[in-house]
Design an enzyme around this catalytic site. Structure first.
Site, PDB file in Angstrom:
ATOM      1  N   ASP A 239      44.076  28.256  56.039  1.00 46.26           N
ATOM      2  CA  ASP A 239      43.033  29.002  55.324  1.00 46.26           C
ATOM      3  C   ASP A 239      43.032  28.686  53.828  1.00 46.26           C
ATOM      4  OD1 ASP A 239      40.994  31.058  55.187  1.00 46.26           O
ATOM      5  OD2 ASP A 239      42.487  32.410  54.324  1.00 46.26           O
ATOM      6  N   HIS A 244      42.170  24.924  49.235  1.00 45.86           N
ATOM      7  CA  HIS A 244      42.195  25.376  47.837  1.00 45.86           C
ATOM      8  C   HIS A 244      43.446  24.916  47.068  1.00 45.86           C
ATOM      9  CE1 HIS A 244      38.940  27.650  49.397  1.00 45.86           C
ATOM     10  NE2 HIS A 244      39.603  28.723  49.766  1.00 45.86           N
TER      11      HIS A 244
HETATM   12  C1  BG6 Z   1      38.694  31.860  51.343  1.00 46.21           C
HETATM   13  C2  BG6 Z   1      39.682  32.321  52.381  1.00 46.21           C
HETATM   14  O1  BG6 Z   1      38.458  30.487  51.478  1.00 46.21           O
HETATM   15  O2  BG6 Z   1      39.202  32.131  50.050  1.00 46.21           O
HETATM   16  C3  BG6 Z   1      40.004  33.783  52.192  1.00 46.21           C
HETATM   17  O3  BG6 Z   1      39.161  32.106  53.689  1.00 46.21           O
HETATM   18  C4  BG6 Z   1      40.424  34.074  50.769  1.00 46.21           C
HETATM   19  O4  BG6 Z   1      41.034  34.187  53.102  1.00 46.21           O
HETATM   20  C5  BG6 Z   1      39.422  33.504  49.778  1.00 46.21           C
HETATM   21  O5  BG6 Z   1      40.524  35.483  50.617  1.00 46.21           O
HETATM   22  C6  BG6 Z   1      39.934  33.608  48.352  1.00 46.21           C
HETATM   23  O6  BG6 Z   1      38.920  33.232  47.458  1.00 46.21           O
HETATM   24  P1  BG6 Z   1      38.876  33.814  45.994  1.00 46.21           P
HETATM   25  O7  BG6 Z   1      37.729  33.084  45.350  1.00 46.21           O
HETATM   26  O8  BG6 Z   1      38.658  35.281  46.119  1.00 46.21           O
HETATM   27  O9  BG6 Z   1      40.201  33.485  45.373  1.00 46.21           O
END
Ligand code: BG6
Length: 491
Positions: A239, A244
């Site tokens: 995930d 990321h």
């Molecule tokens: C998403 C995930 O890609 O990114 C989520 O699937 C996560 O689980 C989210 O909560 C976090 O994104 P941000 O922008 O809130 O840091």
């Protein structure tokens, strides 16, 4: 033009969103498009066409957006809001079924507008990507001016990612495919490149001679209520890390690109992924990775008893809601510099940051010093801090104190910080793929992740429990502690 800036995107376009009434669309895409409209970045003719099973008319959909989205955006100018609502259309589609009327309705709506940019945004589960692309082609809707946007997750391992890439690639050229990682749309993530490549002072020390290690943390306070169906199949590694965190790692570690262009930047990023040292033997996976799962603490539920979810299965017990990894990049610049990655749900505070820990002075003449540290805060309170040693005022013995030189973006810039999706949608409409993942990039990331997943799956051990609201399992602290290091935990 600043690095990574995109061309003005004001061509007329038809943006067709699959999953158009879903959570992502209503929370992120529609508000982002409204902001684009308000800022004059949508051409007057641009239309937004939501596709869903919903059986809504255009008027129903406009009513839904009016009810659900208006409060999320500063709809202070009723004329702009009405203009925006006027752009919205809805087409009901029978996904996987025999009713073809939805595809015909979409064809009718798009007919006569072949010269417009056409963007098909697939905010739908990945197994629909191939079938939807085939449907679009069969309906004759894919023009040379078409692009397709793929939301994550892009597969659940290398073979499934390759299959999706093959299926989509059979219909669209790679230059037409925009794979989203919304972290790349965040202001501070783009600022990382500006910091590195528009300032001369960092580059000479951005290497193993000066840097001891790097920490990349994305910690969230939220849990996974209502998301077990997805999360059981994903876990933190798929995930968050595969996309990321690895994207943040590539931007931190990449070589300076020769040009600010789509391929030069992505070429350098992919080289970093290819240089990651594989972690594949079970013993290495044990030593260099940690997984945890949050358990109930006080009023906070554990992963297995989150409300509003489907009942837990055997998969649920094995899912990691936290992971930490010690990665290494095998190249001249980074040899011997560990990159520690960490992400978790139900952590004590929400923070995303990159911490670059420099080496200590070669010879210290003062007691009590500590090495310099550069902290890039991505969220919340976006900013950059350089921790330097200073002398504490006083007439007695020299006492050292680490103090931050601090840049807060919120205080320095008064302009509104756009949401990640605003920038990314603007780039899709403008045809600029620099901030999107290329096929080789996604596959290189999976190639590194897959052996870790395989070793975890083969292991009889379950993830280490950690209390909800705590800073993760003990193993994460040992991961750094063994080499005398510690996670950066400052407020
Ligand atoms: C998403 C995930 O890609 O990114 C989520 O699937 C996560 O689980 C989210 O909560 C976090 O994104 P941000 O922008 O809130 O840091």
């Amino acid at each position: 033009m600043s690095p990574l800036s995109s061309p003005a995107a004001v061509h007329a376009a038809d943006l067709v969103v699959f999953g158009g009434t879903g959570d992502l669309s209503m929370r992120k895409l529609i508000p982002a498009l409204y902001h684009s409209d308000r800022d004059g970045r949508l051409a007057p003719e641009t239309r937004i066409i939501a596709m869903s099973r919903g059986g809504l008319t255009d008027a129903d959909f406009r009513g839904k957006v009016d009810a659900d989205v208006r409060d999320q955006v500063p709809a202070d100018d009723p004329a702009v809001w009405q203009r925006f609502l006027g752009r919205l259309h809805h087409v009901s589609v029978d996904v996987g079924g025999s009713d073809r009327s939805g595809w015909s309705a979409l064809s009718r709506l798009l007919a006569g507008h072949e010269q417009r940019d056409r963007v098909f945004y697939l905010a739908s589960p990945p197994m629909t990507f191939g079938p939807f692309c085939r449907e679009l082609e069969a309906a004759g809707l894919v023009t040379p001016h078409s692009r397709v946007v793929l939301e994550k997750p892009l597969g659940r391992d290398l073979p499934s990612a390759q299959r999706i890439n093959d299926e989509v690639g059979a219909i669209f050229d790679e230059r037409q495919i925009f794979r989203i990682d919304h972290y790349l749309g965040k202001e501070t993530v783009q600022n990382l490149l500006v910091l590195r490549f528009a300032n001369a002072f960092l580059e000479p020390i951005w290497n193993s001679l000066w840097i001891d290690h790097v920490q990349i943390t994305v910690a969230e306070t939220v849990g996974t209520p209502g998301r077990r169906g997805y999360y059981d199949q994903a876990g933190a590694l798929r995930d968050m890390v595969q996309n990321h965190l690895l994207q943040l790692l590539t931007l931190t570690a990449m070589e300076p690109p020769a040009r600010n262009d789509r391929e030069a930047i992505r070429d350098e990023k992919v080289k970093v992924l290819q240089a990651l040292r594989p972690i594949q033997e079970a013993s290495e996976v044990d030593r260099f990775t940690v997984r945890g799962q949050y358990v109930a603490e006080g009023a906070m539920a554990g992963y297995l008893d989150e409300p509003g979810s489907t009942p837990p299965t055997r998969d649920s017990e094995r899912v990691e809601t936290f992971t930490a990894i010690r990665a290494e990049i095998k190249n001249w610049r980074w040899a011997g510099v560990p990159f520690y990655l960490r992400t978790g749900k139900r952590m004590p505070r929400r923070v995303s940051e990159i911490v670059v820990q420099f080496k200590d002075v070669p010879h210290s003449i003062y007691p009590g010093g500590s090495p310099n540290r550069l902290v890039l805060r991505l969220q919340p309170e976006e900013g950059i801090q350089l921790h330097i040693m200073a002398k504490e005022p006083g007439a007695g013995e020299t006492t050292l104190k680490p103090v931050p030189l601090s840049l807060s973006f919120g205080e320095t810039f008064t302009t509104r910080v756009p949401e990640a999706y605003e920038r990314l949608l603007s780039d899709v409409l403008g045809g600029n793929p620099t901030l999107f993942m290329r096929r080789d990039e996604v596959e290189a990331a999976w190639r590194w992740i897959d052996p870790i997943l395989a070793a975890w799956e083969a292991s009889p051990e379950l993830p280490e429990p950690y209390p909800a609201g705590s800073p993760g399992p003990a193993g994460a602290h040992e991961l750094l502690g063994r080499s005398g290091r510690a996670w950066h935990e400052e407020a």
